[in-house]
Motif scaffolding. Structure first.
Motif, PDB file in Angstrom:
ATOM      1  N   SER A  15       6.639  40.060  17.615  1.00 31.94           N
ATOM      2  CA  SER A  15       7.160  38.697  17.609  1.00 31.94           C
ATOM      3  C   SER A  15       8.678  38.700  17.670  1.00 31.94           C
ATOM      4  N   VAL A  16       9.223  37.565  18.141  1.00 32.17           N
ATOM      5  CA  VAL A  16      10.659  37.323  18.167  1.00 32.17           C
ATOM      6  C   VAL A  16      10.890  35.962  17.522  1.00 32.17           C
ATOM      7  N   CYS A  17      11.788  35.922  16.513  1.00 30.12           N
ATOM      8  CA  CYS A  17      12.033  34.674  15.785  1.00 30.12           C
ATOM      9  C   CYS A  17      13.463  34.202  15.997  1.00 30.12           C
ATOM     10  N   ILE A  18      13.622  32.868  16.093  1.00 33.13           N
ATOM     11  CA  ILE A  18      14.941  32.258  16.172  1.00 33.13           C
ATOM     12  C   ILE A  18      15.165  31.469  14.890  1.00 33.13           C
ATOM     13  N   TRP A  19      16.321  31.720  14.208  1.00 32.12           N
ATOM     14  CA  TRP A  19      16.609  31.139  12.904  1.00 32.12           C
ATOM     15  C   TRP A  19      17.822  30.210  12.992  1.00 32.12           C
ATOM     16  N   ASP A  20      17.828  29.200  12.141  1.00 32.20           N
ATOM     17  CA  ASP A  20      18.961  28.288  11.986  1.00 32.20           C
ATOM     18  C   ASP A  20      19.889  28.865  10.921  1.00 32.20           C
ATOM     19  N   THR A  21      21.166  29.140  11.273  1.00 39.37           N
ATOM     20  CA  THR A  21      22.078  29.792  10.322  1.00 39.37           C
ATOM     21  C   THR A  21      22.612  28.828   9.265  1.00 39.37           C
ATOM     22  N   SER A  43      22.108  33.802  26.087  1.00 38.43           N
ATOM     23  CA  SER A  43      23.047  33.638  27.195  1.00 38.43           C
ATOM     24  C   SER A  43      24.327  33.024  26.644  1.00 38.43           C
ATOM     25  N   PRO A  44      25.445  33.082  27.390  1.00 38.86           N
ATOM     26  CA  PRO A  44      26.709  32.538  26.873  1.00 38.86           C
ATOM     27  C   PRO A  44      26.639  31.062  26.498  1.00 38.86           C
ATOM     28  N   ASP A  45      25.833  30.278  27.229  1.00 37.57           N
ATOM     29  CA  ASP A  45      25.705  28.857  26.886  1.00 37.57           C
ATOM     30  C   ASP A  45      24.574  28.589  25.897  1.00 37.57           C
ATOM     31  N   ASP A  46      23.919  29.662  25.427  1.00 35.07           N
ATOM     32  CA  ASP A  46      22.856  29.596  24.416  1.00 35.07           C
ATOM     33  C   ASP A  46      21.605  28.862  24.890  1.00 35.07           C
ATOM     34  N   LYS A  47      21.484  28.588  26.201  1.00 33.58           N
ATOM     35  CA  LYS A  47      20.296  27.891  26.700  1.00 33.58           C
ATOM     36  C   LYS A  47      19.157  28.847  27.010  1.00 33.58           C
ATOM     37  N   TRP A  48      19.485  30.075  27.339  1.00 38.26           N
ATOM     38  CA  TRP A  48      18.477  31.069  27.689  1.00 38.26           C
ATOM     39  C   TRP A  48      18.486  32.188  26.647  1.00 38.26           C
ATOM     40  N   ILE A  49      17.406  32.925  26.663  1.00 34.04           N
ATOM     41  CA  ILE A  49      17.310  34.096  25.801  1.00 34.04           C
ATOM     42  C   ILE A  49      16.658  35.216  26.609  1.00 34.04           C
ATOM     43  N   ALA A  50      17.220  36.418  26.539  1.00 35.43           N
ATOM     44  CA  ALA A  50      16.669  37.582  27.241  1.00 35.43           C
ATOM     45  C   ALA A  50      16.016  38.500  26.222  1.00 35.43           C
ATOM     46  N   ILE A  51      14.788  38.956  26.554  1.00 36.95           N
ATOM     47  CA  ILE A  51      14.032  39.814  25.637  1.00 36.95           C
ATOM     48  C   ILE A  51      13.533  41.023  26.414  1.00 36.95           C
ATOM     49  N   SER A  52      13.754  42.213  25.853  1.00 36.47           N
ATOM     50  CA  SER A  52      13.241  43.439  26.481  1.00 36.47           C
ATOM     51  C   SER A  52      11.977  43.885  25.764  1.00 36.47           C
ATOM     52  N   SER A  53      10.999  44.316  26.561  1.00 38.97           N
ATOM     53  CA  SER A  53       9.723  44.773  26.011  1.00 38.97           C
ATOM     54  C   SER A  53       9.185  45.873  26.905  1.00 38.97           C
ATOM     55  N   TRP A  54       9.190  47.060  26.408  1.00 29.50           N
ATOM     56  CA  TRP A  54       8.798  48.277  27.110  1.00 29.50           C
ATOM     57  C   TRP A  54       9.523  48.384  28.439  1.00 29.50           C
ATOM     58  N   ARG A  65      14.027  33.692  29.164  1.00 25.89           N
ATOM     59  CA  ARG A  65      13.227  32.559  28.725  1.00 25.89           C
ATOM     60  C   ARG A  65      14.106  31.378  28.342  1.00 25.89           C
ATOM     61  N   ASN A  66      13.489  30.228  28.298  1.00 22.61           N
ATOM     62  CA  ASN A  66      14.134  29.040  27.757  1.00 22.61           C
ATOM     63  C   ASN A  66      14.265  29.233  26.252  1.00 22.61           C
ATOM     64  N   ALA A  67      15.500  29.142  25.731  1.00 18.01           N
ATOM     65  CA  ALA A  67      15.721  29.424  24.314  1.00 18.01           C
ATOM     66  C   ALA A  67      15.058  28.402  23.410  1.00 18.01           C
ATOM     67  N   ALA A  68      14.842  27.199  23.910  1.00 22.27           N
ATOM     68  CA  ALA A  68      14.242  26.151  23.082  1.00 22.27           C
ATOM     69  C   ALA A  68      12.723  26.236  23.066  1.00 22.27           C
ATOM     70  N   THR A  69      12.118  26.536  24.241  1.00 15.89           N
ATOM     71  CA  THR A  69      10.652  26.517  24.339  1.00 15.89           C
ATOM     72  C   THR A  69      10.020  27.896  24.374  1.00 15.89           C
ATOM     73  N   GLY A  70      10.787  28.912  24.733  1.00 19.18           N
ATOM     74  CA  GLY A  70      10.230  30.252  24.868  1.00 19.18           C
ATOM     75  C   GLY A  70       9.555  30.488  26.197  1.00 19.18           C
ATOM     76  N   SER A  83      11.762  28.802  15.801  1.00 19.89           N
ATOM     77  CA  SER A  83      10.646  29.087  16.709  1.00 19.89           C
ATOM     78  C   SER A  83      10.250  30.550  16.592  1.00 19.89           C
ATOM     79  N   VAL A  84       9.020  30.821  17.030  1.00 24.95           N
ATOM     80  CA  VAL A  84       8.491  32.182  17.072  1.00 24.95           C
ATOM     81  C   VAL A  84       7.927  32.421  18.465  1.00 24.95           C
ATOM     82  N   ILE A  85       8.375  33.490  19.116  1.00 20.13           N
ATOM     83  CA  ILE A  85       7.889  33.844  20.447  1.00 20.13           C
ATOM     84  C   ILE A  85       6.936  35.025  20.298  1.00 20.13           C
ATOM     85  N   THR A  86       5.723  34.860  20.774  1.00 26.20           N
ATOM     86  CA  THR A  86       4.712  35.915  20.669  1.00 26.20           C
ATOM     87  C   THR A  86       4.100  36.169  22.045  1.00 26.20           C
ATOM     88  N   GLY A  87       3.009  36.936  22.058  1.00 24.68           N
ATOM     89  CA  GLY A  87       2.300  37.209  23.307  1.00 24.68           C
ATOM     90  C   GLY A  87       2.694  38.512  23.955  1.00 24.68           C
TER      91      GLY A  87
END
Length: 954
Positions: free
Chosen positions: A387-393, A415-426, A432-437, A400-404
Motif C-alpha cells: 500500500s501507499v498512503c498520503i497523509w495530511d501534515t 510532481s512539482p505542482d503536487d497534482k501527480w504522484i509517481a510510484i515505482s513497483s518492481w 497517478r492522479n494524486a487526489a484519486t490514485g 488516501s490509500v493506494i492499493t492493488g
C-alpha cells in the motif's frame, strides 16, 4: 637456510638510499631507526620475517659507513647484499640521482624487490603520470606566474616505480611502492617512522602503534600512581609542611599537563580522521572548565585541538527517534522535518526545539520510503503491505490509500505542482492522479526492480533508478522513454534531477554516485569515496553541490561540476538512509539506521567549477570577486554564493580580480591564447567595461586606497602606474632583470611595493618613482606582497615555502613564517595584528604578527590555495583554490568563550564519551585530582608558592 633465518642473518637491518641533497633526512632516519627500542611485549615474538629483534641495528648509510676507499661501488654492492631491507628516501632530488636509481636496481636484482620501503620527504608520488596542460608550456608563462613550476614534482625514482623484466632490466610493469610520508599533511614524522619500523620488524602498523600507545599509557599510569602516592602521603604531613603540598601540586600539574598534551594529540587525530565530535570531547577533557579558576593547567595545544574540532564539526543538532529510519526530509522550511521509521511511523518534528509535532501510524506495516509534497502539506509513504498512503501534515489524517499492487511498491514522490504522484513497483512505475490514485501513465522497460522515481523540476519528465544498473528518463505525459543512463557497475538505488533539469545524479550499490546530461544521457562526473553502497544523492538548490548518503555511516558533499569531495559528515553509528538539503541550501538533514536525525551546517563552500587564481572581498564584505583559469571574472553574493555578475572574458586566463575601496569597480588582469593581455576596469554594479589598459602580459593589478590610481605588474620587468579613470600612464617602475609578479600601494598612498622573480621586493616613492630600498631575504620567486593597514609593515609570500614580515620604513626583516609548500599570497587583518597566508599545501594559515606564531590552520581545500584575505569585520576569512571553490571561514570563539560554546555544542549534538572511550583515553579516574580537591579550602595559603606551569589565553 630458510628465508626468514637468512634475512635475520644479514649484517645490516636496512640500507638507506638517498640523494646527497637529502642528507638531513638521511641523518634523521638513521638516528630514528637505530635509537628505537622494540616494545618488550613484541621483542622475541614471531613476525613476518621471523623472530622480532629488540633493536633495528645496525642500519647502513652509504655516506657514513664507508671508509676511505677508491672502490666505492664495490663496497656499496657488498653492503646492499648484506642488508635485509632497502629504504629509499623519495624526493625530486632522488628522482634525478643516478646512484639512488642504481642502488634500487642492484637491490632488486638480488631478488628482494618485496623488501623495499619508501619514505616520502618532498614532491608528489607518481606526479609524472599527470598530463601537462598545453597552455602551461607556452613561453613566458612560468616566469610570469610560476604556475608551471608549481605543478607537482615527482618523488619516486623510476627504478622504484617499475618492476624488473625477465632479463633483470627495468621493465614497463608498474610497481606500487609501500611509502610513508614524513610531512605534516601526510603521516607526520612519528607515524612515518612507525610505518617503516613496522615493515622492518614484520609486524602490522596498527599493532606497533597500539604497543606505543600502551607504553605511553603505562608511563602515565605510573606517573599518576606516583603523584597519588605522594599526595596521599602528604595527607598525614599537611600541618607540618606546606612545602610538601607545593611539591604535590607541582607534580599534579606536571601529570595533568602530560595528560592534556596526550589528549590534545588524540583529539587532533580524531578530528583529522573525520570525527570532530570525538575530537571536541577529548579536547574539552584536556582543558579547565574555567580559565579564571583552573582545575588543571591551561595548555595551548588543547585549545588548538579544540579550535580544530570546532572548525570541522558541522553537526548542529540531533533528534533521537529511537528506531531505525528509512528516510527524512524538510517540509516547508528549515525548522520542520519529517521522518519515516522502519517500524511504520511517519513523524513531523520541530528540530529547533527537538519536539514531536505529529505521529502518523499505519499499523502492521513497515515504511519503505517517505517523501513530502512540494508545498509541505502532504506526505506520501510506501509500506511493505503493498500500500501507499498520503497523509495530511497539519492534522495527521490519512487522506488516501493506494492499493492493488502485485508486489510491494518501493518509492513514491509528488510532481512539482503536487497534482501527480509517481510510484515505482518492481520493474514498472506508474504516474497517478494524486487526489484519486487513478493511473495516468505506465513506465515499462527496466529489467530489474525500480528503486526510485522522481519528477523533473518542470514536471515534464521522470527519472527512474533500477537494480538493472540503469537509470531511465521518461516523458511524464506519454510514458515514452527518452534516454537510458548506463555506466554503473552495479544496481542503482536512487536518481534525481538538478534544479534546472539539465543534469541527473544517480546513486549505486557500486559505492559511487554519478552525474549525467539529462537530455542526452551522456556521463559527466563520477564521485567515489564511500566505502559501501550509496543509497541517495541530491543536488543543492543552486545545483552546484551534491549530498550523498551511504551505508558506510557517512554522508558526503561534492562539487557537482567536478566531483571533488568537499566534506564528509561523520557521526552516525549506523548506515545513513537519506540526506536532504534545506530549501536555501544552508543545511543538510540526514536520517540513519541508528535511529537519529542529524542536522549539519553549511560548510561555507562556494563552487565555481573552475580553478580560481584569486578572490577578493568587497569593502562591505557582501560580495566576492573571483579570477579563474577559464578566462572569466565573476562577482558573487558572499552570503548565498550566487553569481551576481560575470565580467566578460579575457581569453585564456584571468590572474587577479580586486574591488576598489568603495566597491564600485573591479580591476582584472588576464591574457589570451597569444599571451597578449590587458588590465581592465569594470563597473561592479552593471558589469560594463569602463577601461582597458593594453600593452603586455599583466600578472596583477591593484587600486590605490583612494581609487584614483592603478598599479599593474608586467612581464617586461616593469610595474606601470596609471590613472584609473583615463588610463594615462603616470609611472613606469623597473624591476631590474626579473619579472614583476605582484604589487601593492601603501594605504597612505606614499609608496608602491613590487615583488619579483629574483626573490626581491622593491619599494618606490609613488610621487617621483624613485627606488627607495630593496628587501632581500626570499630564496626564490616572491609571489605576493601586501601592506599593513597602517602602511608600517609589509607581508610577502614566496616559493621558498615562507612568508615574511618586514618593516616597510627600514626594510628590516621582522619574522619568517615557515610553511610546508610555497606560499602564494599573504594579507593583513584590518587591525594589522594577524596575517593570513595561502599555500600550496592546500591550507591557509593565520599568524600572530607580533610573535610569528600560528593561530589557526584552515583545512578543507583539496588543491593549492591560491589566495586568502580577511574581511573588513576583522574575523571572516576568504580563501580561493585551484579545486574550483572559494570558502568563507567563520571566526572561531577564543579562550573561555570557545570552551563554553563547545560544551553547549556537544550537549546539543547528544554525544558523550562512552565507557570504552573513557577507558581507551585513560579518563576512568585520576586519584591526583580527587586528592587535590580535599585541599581546596587551604589552597590560598600556598598557591602563591606553586610555580606557574600553564599557558595564558587572551
Amino acid at each position: 637456510m630458510p628465508q626468514e633465518a637468512k634475512a635475520r642473518a644479514q649484517k645490516y637491518a636496512a640500507f638507506i638510499s638517498y640523494s646527497h641533497k637529502d642528507k638531513k633526512w638521511g641523518d634523521w632516519l638513521h638516528k630514528a631507526l637505530e635509537s628505537y627500542r622494540v616494545p618488550k611485549r613484541l621483542a622475541g615474538t614471531q613476525g613476518r620475517n621471523g623472530k622480532i629483534p629488540p633493536r633495528v641495528f645496525p642500519v647502513f648509510r652509504d655516506r657514513e659507513e664507508l671508509p676511505s676507499s677508491a672502490d666505492l661501488n664495490e663496497q656499496i654492492v657488498a653492503a646492499l647484499d648484506a642488508s635485509e631491507y632497502l629504504i629509499v628516501i623519495c624526493s625530486p632530488r632522488a628522482v634525478t640521482s643516478r646512484w639512488v636509481n642504481e642502488e634500487i636496481l642492484a637491490f632488486k636484482r638480488k631478488g628482494r624487490e618485496n623488501r623495499i620501503l619508501a619514505l616520502v620527504v618532498d614532491g608528489v608520488p607518481n606526479a609524472d603520470d599527470e598530463p601537462a596542460l598545453e597552455d602551461l608550456q607556452k613561453p613566458g608563462f612560468a616566469a610570469a606566474f610560476g604556475v608551471a613550476r608549481d605543478y607537482p614534482r615527482e618523488c619516486f625514482p623510476s627504478a622504484l616505480k617499475f618492476k624488473l623484466d625477465e632479463e633483470g632490466n627495468l621493465g614497463t610493469r608498474r610497481n606500487e611502492p609501500i611509502a610513508a610520508d614524513v610531512r605534516a599533511e601526510g603521516d607526520g614524522k612519528e607515524n612515518a617512522r612507525l610505518k617503516l619500523l613496522a615493515g622492518l620488524l614484520g609486524v602490522g602498523y596498527d599493532v606497533l602503534r597500539q604497543r606505543e600507545h600502551e607504553a605511553q599509557r603505562r608511563r602515565m599510569r605510573r606517573a599518576a600512581a606516583l603523584s597519588g602516592a605522594i599526595a596521599l602521603s602528604l595527607t598525614a604531613l599537611l600541618v607540618l609542611s606546606l612545602f610538601a603540598l607545593v611539591d604535590s601540586e607541582t607534580t599534579r600539574n606536571s601529570a595533568l599537563i602530560a595528560q592534556s598534551q596526550f589528549l590534545a594529540r588524540d583529539a587532533d587525530t580524531a578530528t583529522t580522521s573525520g570525527d570532530a565530535g570525538l575530537g571536541m570531547m577529548l579536547a574539552l577533557q584536556a582543558l579547565p572548565e574555567k580559565i579564571s579558576a583552573p582545575s588543571r593547567p591551561l595548555k595551548r595545544e588543547a585549545l588548538a585541538a579544540l579550535s580544530h574540532a570546532w572548525r570541522d564539526m558541522h553537526e548542529i543538532g540531533q533528534i533521537n527517534v529511537g528506531e531505525p529510519l528509512v528516510g527524512g526530509g524538510y517540509l516547508t522550511d528549515s525548522r520542520i522535518v519529517v521522518t519515516g521509521s522502519a517500524k511504520g511511523t511517519v513523524t513531523v518534528w520541530d528540530i529547533v526545539h527537538g519536539q514531536r509535532i505529529l505521529a502518523m501510524a499505519h499499523p502492521g506495516a513497515k515504511i519503505l520510503s517517505v517523501a513530502p509534497s512540494s508545498d509541505g502539506k502532504r506526505i506520501v509513504a510506501v509500506y511493505d503491505d503493498k500500500s501507499v498512503c498520503i497523509w495530511d501534515t497539519a492534522t495527521g489524517r490519512k487522506l488516501s490509500v493506494i492499493t492493488g499492487f502485485l508486489v510491494n511498491a518501493s518509492y513514491a514522490s509528488f510532481s512539482p505542482d503536487d497534482k501527480w504522484i509517481a510510484i515505482s513497483s518492481w520493474d514498472e512505475a506508474t504516474i497517478r492522479n494524486a487526489a484519486t490514485g487513478k493511473v495516468l501513465v505506465v513506465l515499462r522497460g527496466h529489467d530489474g526492480q525500480i528503486k526510485s522515481v522522481v519528477f523533473s523540476p518542470d514536471g515534464t519528465r521522470v527519472v527512474t533508478a533500477s537494480s538493472d544498473a540503469t537509470a531511465r528518463v521518461w516523458d511524464a505525459r506519454s510514458g515514452q522513454q527518452i534516454a537510458v543512463l548506463r555506466g554503473h557497475d552495479e544496481g542503482l538505488t536512487f536518481a534525481d534531477f538538478s534544479p534546472d533539469g539539465g543534469s541527473i545524479v544517480t546513486a549505486s550499490w557500486d559505492h559511487s554516485a554519478r552525474t549525467w546530461d539529462a537530455r542526452t544521457g551522456k556521463a559527466r562526473v563520477v564521485m567515489r569515496g564511500h566505502e559501501a553502497e550509496v543509497v541517495s544523492a541530491r543536488f543543492s538548490s543552486d545545483g552546484r553541490q551534491i549530498v550523498t548518503a551511504s551505508r558506510d555511516t557517512t554522508a558526503r558533499i561534492w562539487t557537482a561540476s567536478t566531483g571533488i569531495a568537499l566534506l564528509v559528515l561523520r557521526g552516525h553509528t549506523g548506515g545513513v538512509s537519506s540526506a536532504e538539503w534545506s530549501a536555501d541550501g544552508t543545511r543538510v538533514i540526514t536520517a540513519s539506521d541508528d535511529g537519529t536525525v542529524r542536522i549539519w551546517s553549511d560548510p561555507g563552500v562556494f563552487v565555481t567549477g573552475e580553478k580560481i587564481n584569486f578572490a577578493g572581498w568587497s569593502a562591505d564584505g557582501r560580495r566576492v570577486a573571483t579570477a579563474s583559469m577559464d578566462g572569466t571574472a565573476q562577482i558573487w553574493d558572499a552570503r548565498t554564493g550566487k553569481v551576481i555578475r560575470v565580467l566578460g572574458s579575457q581569453g585564456v586566463m584571468i590572474n587577479t580580480a580586486l574591488f576598489s575601496s568603495d566597491g564600485a569597480r573591479v580591476v582584472t588582469t588576464g591574457f589570451d591564447s597569444s599571451l597578449a593581455g590587458s588590465v581592465r576596469v569594470w563597473d561592479a554594479a552593471t558589469g560594463r567595461q569602463l577601461l582597458s589598459y593594453p600593452g603586455g602580459y599583466f600578472g596583477s593589478a591593484v587600486f590605490s586606497a583612494d581609487g584614483t590610481t592603478i598599479a599593474a605588474t608586467r612581464t617586461d620587468n616593469t610595474i606601470v602606474v596609471f590613472d584609473a579613470a583615463t588610463g594615462r600612464t603616470a609611472l613606469t617602475l623597473k624591476t631590474g632583470n626579473a619579472a614583476a609578479t605582484f604589487t601593492a600601494i601603501s594605504p597612505n598612498g606614499r609608496h608602491i611595493a613590487g615583488a619579483s622573480t629574483d626573490g626581491n621586493i622593491r619599494i618606490w616613492d609613488r610621487s617621483s618613482g624613485q627606488l627607495l630600498k630593496v628587501l632581500r631575504g626570499h630564496l626564490g620567486r616572491v609571489n605576493g606582497v601586501a601592506y599593513s593597514p597602517d602602511s608600517r609593515r609589509l607581508a610577502s609570500a614566496g616559493e621558498d615555502e615562507t612568508a615574511r614580515i618586514w618593516d616597510a620604513a627600514t626594510g628590516t626583516q621582522i619574522s619568517i613564517l615557515h610553511q610546508t609548500a610555497q606560499v602564494y599570497r599573504a594579507a593583513f587583518s584590518p587591525d594589522g595584528t594577524r596575517v593570513v597566508t595561502a599555500s600550496g599545501d592546500k591550507t591557509a594559515t593565520v599568524w600572530d604578527v607580533a610573535t610569528g606564531k600560528k593561530l589557526d590552520i584552515l583545512r578543507g581545500h583539496v588543491d593549492v590555495v591560491s589566495s586568502a584575505a580577511f574581511a573588513v569585520d576583522n574575523d571572516h576569512i576568504l580563501t580561493a583554490s585551484w579545486d574550483g571553490t572559494f570558502r568563507k571561514w567563520d571566526p572561531i570563539p577564543r579562550c573561555q568563550t570557545l570552551i563554553d560554546a563547545s560544551r553547549r555544542r556537544i550537549a546539543r549534538s547528544g554525544r558523550a564519551l562512552t565507557s570504552s572511550e573513557r577507558s581507551q583515553y585513560f579518563l576512568t579516574g585520576t586519584p591526583v585530582l580527587r586528592f587535590s580537591q580535599w585541599f581546596e579550602p587551604i589552597k590560598p595559603l600556598y598557591r602563591w608558592m606553586v610555580p606557574a606551569m600553564g599557558d595564558t589565553c587572551q
